[in-house]
Design a protein around this motif. Sequence first.
Motif, PDB file in Angstrom:
ATOM      1  N   UNK A  41     -97.257 -47.087 -16.376  1.00  8.66           N
ATOM      2  CA  UNK A  41     -95.832 -46.930 -16.074  1.00  8.66           C
ATOM      3  C   UNK A  41     -95.346 -48.016 -15.105  1.00  8.66           C
ATOM      4  N   UNK A  42     -94.189 -48.639 -15.426  1.00 10.44           N
ATOM      5  CA  UNK A  42     -93.613 -49.597 -14.477  1.00 10.44           C
ATOM      6  C   UNK A  42     -92.194 -49.158 -14.118  1.00 10.44           C
ATOM      7  N   UNK A  43     -91.573 -49.882 -13.210  1.00  6.63           N
ATOM      8  CA  UNK A  43     -90.205 -49.553 -12.794  1.00  6.63           C
ATOM      9  C   UNK A  43     -89.256 -50.690 -13.161  1.00  6.63           C
ATOM     10  N   UNK A  44     -89.543 -51.337 -14.293  1.00 13.87           N
ATOM     11  CA  UNK A  44     -88.782 -52.526 -14.701  1.00 13.87           C
ATOM     12  C   UNK A  44     -87.476 -52.171 -15.389  1.00 13.87           C
ATOM     13  N   UNK A  45     -86.999 -53.119 -16.205  1.00 15.07           N
ATOM     14  CA  UNK A  45     -85.671 -52.958 -16.811  1.00 15.07           C
ATOM     15  C   UNK A  45     -85.685 -51.986 -17.990  1.00 15.07           C
ATOM     16  N   UNK A  46     -86.870 -51.641 -18.489  1.00 13.45           N
ATOM     17  CA  UNK A  46     -86.970 -50.685 -19.589  1.00 13.45           C
ATOM     18  C   UNK A  46     -86.274 -51.179 -20.844  1.00 13.45           C
ATOM     19  N   UNK A  47     -86.014 -50.278 -21.773  1.00 12.86           N
ATOM     20  CA  UNK A  47     -85.303 -50.638 -23.010  1.00 12.86           C
ATOM     21  C   UNK A  47     -84.832 -49.355 -23.676  1.00 12.86           C
ATOM     22  N   UNK A  48     -84.004 -49.500 -24.692  1.00 12.16           N
ATOM     23  CA  UNK A  48     -83.523 -48.334 -25.439  1.00 12.16           C
ATOM     24  C   UNK A  48     -84.685 -47.722 -26.214  1.00 12.16           C
ATOM     25  N   UNK A  49     -84.759 -46.387 -26.196  1.00 12.71           N
ATOM     26  CA  UNK A  49     -85.880 -45.715 -26.850  1.00 12.71           C
ATOM     27  C   UNK A  49     -85.954 -46.066 -28.342  1.00 12.71           C
ATOM     28  N   UNK A  50     -84.830 -46.392 -28.945  1.00 10.54           N
ATOM     29  CA  UNK A  50     -84.834 -46.683 -30.395  1.00 10.54           C
ATOM     30  C   UNK A  50     -85.686 -47.913 -30.737  1.00 10.54           C
ATOM     31  N   UNK A  51     -85.954 -48.770 -29.712  1.00  9.91           N
ATOM     32  CA  UNK A  51     -86.762 -49.962 -29.981  1.00  9.91           C
ATOM     33  C   UNK A  51     -88.259 -49.722 -29.725  1.00  9.91           C
ATOM     34  N   UNK A  52     -88.618 -48.458 -29.420  1.00  5.91           N
ATOM     35  CA  UNK A  52     -89.987 -48.159 -28.974  1.00  5.91           C
ATOM     36  C   UNK A  52     -91.048 -48.607 -29.974  1.00  5.91           C
ATOM     37  N   UNK A  53     -90.716 -48.582 -31.258  1.00  3.37           N
ATOM     38  CA  UNK A  53     -91.711 -49.016 -32.243  1.00  3.37           C
ATOM     39  C   UNK A  53     -91.586 -50.500 -32.536  1.00  3.37           C
ATOM     40  N   UNK A  54     -90.343 -50.991 -32.509  1.00  2.00           N
ATOM     41  CA  UNK A  54     -90.069 -52.374 -32.895  1.00  2.00           C
ATOM     42  C   UNK A  54     -90.781 -53.364 -31.970  1.00  2.00           C
ATOM     43  N   UNK A  55     -90.896 -52.983 -30.669  1.00  2.00           N
ATOM     44  CA  UNK A  55     -91.463 -53.936 -29.709  1.00  2.00           C
ATOM     45  C   UNK A  55     -92.904 -54.319 -30.025  1.00  2.00           C
ATOM     46  N   UNK A  56     -93.594 -53.496 -30.840  1.00  2.00           N
ATOM     47  CA  UNK A  56     -94.997 -53.802 -31.136  1.00  2.00           C
ATOM     48  C   UNK A  56     -95.165 -54.718 -32.345  1.00  2.00           C
ATOM     49  N   UNK A  57     -94.045 -55.007 -33.059  1.00  2.00           N
ATOM     50  CA  UNK A  57     -94.187 -55.879 -34.238  1.00  2.00           C
ATOM     51  C   UNK A  57     -94.147 -57.335 -33.799  1.00  2.00           C
ATOM     52  N   UNK A  58     -94.848 -58.166 -34.559  1.00  2.00           N
ATOM     53  CA  UNK A  58     -95.040 -59.572 -34.205  1.00  2.00           C
ATOM     54  C   UNK A  58     -93.687 -60.303 -34.118  1.00  2.00           C
ATOM     55  N   UNK A  59     -93.526 -61.116 -33.100  1.00  2.00           N
ATOM     56  CA  UNK A  59     -92.361 -61.966 -32.870  1.00  2.00           C
ATOM     57  C   UNK A  59     -91.080 -61.190 -32.587  1.00  2.00           C
ATOM     58  N   UNK A  60     -91.185 -59.866 -32.334  1.00  2.00           N
ATOM     59  CA  UNK A  60     -89.940 -59.152 -32.083  1.00  2.00           C
ATOM     60  C   UNK A  60     -89.626 -59.208 -30.587  1.00  2.00           C
ATOM     61  N   UNK A  61     -88.387 -59.554 -30.273  1.00  2.00           N
ATOM     62  CA  UNK A  61     -87.971 -59.674 -28.870  1.00  2.00           C
ATOM     63  C   UNK A  61     -86.674 -58.916 -28.703  1.00  2.00           C
ATOM     64  N   UNK A  62     -86.494 -58.301 -27.553  1.00  2.00           N
ATOM     65  CA  UNK A  62     -85.276 -57.538 -27.310  1.00  2.00           C
ATOM     66  C   UNK A  62     -84.275 -58.351 -26.479  1.00  2.00           C
ATOM     67  N   UNK A  63     -84.754 -59.509 -25.971  1.00  2.00           N
ATOM     68  CA  UNK A  63     -83.887 -60.254 -25.052  1.00  2.00           C
ATOM     69  C   UNK A  63     -83.776 -61.706 -25.502  1.00  2.00           C
ATOM     70  N   UNK A  64     -82.702 -62.306 -25.106  1.00  2.00           N
ATOM     71  CA  UNK A  64     -82.511 -63.725 -25.361  1.00  2.00           C
ATOM     72  C   UNK A  64     -83.553 -64.522 -24.589  1.00  2.00           C
ATOM     73  N   UNK A  65     -84.088 -65.582 -25.195  1.00  2.00           N
ATOM     74  CA  UNK A  65     -85.176 -66.290 -24.542  1.00  2.00           C
ATOM     75  C   UNK A  65     -84.727 -67.076 -23.304  1.00  2.00           C
ATOM     76  N   UNK A  66     -83.398 -67.248 -23.128  1.00  2.00           N
ATOM     77  CA  UNK A  66     -82.922 -67.891 -21.906  1.00  2.00           C
ATOM     78  C   UNK A  66     -83.100 -66.964 -20.710  1.00  2.00           C
ATOM     79  N   UNK A  67     -82.998 -65.598 -20.968  1.00  2.00           N
ATOM     80  CA  UNK A  67     -83.115 -64.641 -19.868  1.00  2.00           C
ATOM     81  C   UNK A  67     -84.571 -64.351 -19.546  1.00  2.00           C
TER      82      UNK A  67
END
Lengths: 596, 148
Positions: A528-554
């Motif tokens: 468990x961390x105390x970071x920025x987290x994410x929307x629960x709907x992306x909980x599965x998507x984050x494990x797929x290859x090359x999937x990112x939730x944020x712009x690479x500039x950020x």
Amino acid sequence: MPLKSVYNAPWFVKVVFVISLFVVFFIAGIAYKHITDLSKSQSLVVHTYKVNVELEQILSYLKDAETGQRGFIITRDSLLLQPYLKSRNNLNNSIAELKVLIQDNQEQQKNLRELSIAIDQRLDNFELASSYIFNKPNNAAQFDKVFLLGNDYMQDIRNKLNEMIALENGLLEERQASYRSTLKFTPVFLYGFVIIVLIFMYLAYAKINTNLEELRLQNHQLNVFKESTKQSEIINKHGSWRWNVDEDSFHFSDNLFRLLGEEPNAFEHTIENFMHFVHPEDVKKLSDSIERMRHEKDLPFVTYRVIHNDGSIHYLKAYGKSTIDRDGKTQLLGTTTDVTEDIAHYNTLELRNQELELNNKELAAFNYVASHDLQEPLRKIQTFLSRLKEKESDRFSESGKTYMARIDVAAGRMRALIDDLLQYSRTNKADAVLKSSNINTLISDAQQDLAEAIVEHDAQITVANMPKMLVVPFQIQQLFANLLNNSLKYRAKERAVIISIEYVLIAKSEDERIASGHFAQYHKISFTDNGIGFEQQYAEKIFTLFSRLHNKDEYSGTGIGLSICKKITDNHAGFIFAKAAPDQGATFEIFLPKRQ
Amino acid sequence: MATDLTHIILADDDEDDRLFFTDAFEELKMSTAVTTYKDGVYLMDYLNHPDATLPHILFLDLNMPRKSGMECLKEIKANKRFDHIAIAIYSTSASDEDIENTFVQGANIYIKKPSDFGKLKKVLSNVVTTNWQYHTNGLNRDQFLLKL
């Protein structure tokens, strides 16, 4: 119920038969004795009558003699003395006869002796009376005296005879009474025995009847079983056969014919007819194994081809086992299955395997290109860039410097991508060797790898005590390094990083998300961390290859790190799940199977 | 003067890398004499010459045409004459397999070519200033790969 168990015993009918046999013998014995007694009793009666007749005869002879003598006395005609003269002989004969008849009766013998003396006296009296008529006809007074004495003698003889007859009758009565008493009970006994035997025989009959009924039922069940076996042979595409080795005779089941593309019983059940269908190239193989069966009485699996009359080729697999039948003859029971589809599947699988192997080789070649050939030009670009910055940056315009900075960032990103991709492809199941590992040590090693960033962001990490687990150590270290890296990368800017790693051992049934797992218990590690987290709907998507939730500039992710985590848990037959809410931190739950 | 120099040889088929290498030593201004060879065959021809001045430190690229770095490593380790040469593997990749094999064959250190010139200078100065006599005594697998 002991009686019922006796009735149901398999020996019951036999016992009843033996008992009945004994009873019949017994009855025959009784009847024989009965008849013997009857005939004895009859001969006794005859004997008594013979004795009586003989005694009456004696009296009759004496009467004849008496009558003759009286006639002579009256008429003085000596011719009338004839019956008296004959009677002496007759009397002697009768007495001799009687002697034989009563030889086993002491009392009658004594009586007979007395009778004989009395008869002699009577006869002497006749003599005397007659001599008075011939020699002293005038001595009437003496004659009268003798004559009257003769009457007394006669009376004595009568008495004695009556006494003997009475004795003989009494004896007869007595013997017959004793036979009667014996004979009176025999019919009751016989009747009783016959009734018992009849009861036994009825029980035996009932028993045989039930047995027959049971046999009929079993026969019926056997028929049902036979029918279902036939159906199962058709559905499962197998046939059975019997080989009586000693007589060299075969029997093929209906479906064995169908396996050859023929109607049941289309040809005679012989090995020659069967061989006719076997593929010419396989005839020797099958003949050899049949020959071996004949000697070793056991057939290992043998696969051969048969050609149907329509020209199609089918693969059959046969297995046989020898048994000894009831007559002590050797019988081979065998099963033959159509494995054409299995072999087709196997061939397809083999082909796919080859393709896969080729693919793997290509992938390995690609890995090499990625690891070496791609890195080399990139490294040179970066090195030249660093030289350019160091030596020539003074001569660049402002926009030139900006472009150079952009090139530097792009090259750095490409390096990160190549490194992560390499790591992803290296996380291969093939080189995974499970070792009993201290997970706490692996986590602290992972922290060591990221020590710089941890210090930089002042991250506080608490780790629960964990048992040793059977894992691939470098992969698990990689897993935690990636998770730590992830938490540091997606930290909330306004607060210090806090990471906690918890542990609990759970049963598979306790969490429905791991219901598809193959192990009974799982190590559950919650990160468990105390970071920025994410929307629960992306909980599965984050494990797929090359999937990112944020712009690479950020945020500087490559979209590979968590895919590697997923691949590692997959390699361990485990699971990884994410729970998060925006700005609420994220929890990664790792399930690793508890292996023995 | 010449006897105080640290003799260094690099065998690498890549011209750019040879350039970075010599440039780095030039800028480091250490008392070193750097010679480069463009493959394993040239290197071994030089070393096997009886009059050759043997280097203190030999940098070996692994992937070279004709004779690879690994073949050179084996030949050098098989020859008593080269016992005092410290050998540094100098390669683009750092695959576990390469690291393991060169370690087993007796190389002293494994350097993954840096992608920054500043880092390259740092690495090379570290290697040159290491007392190899001392370093080999405590040789172990973890220290083999040079980390910066």
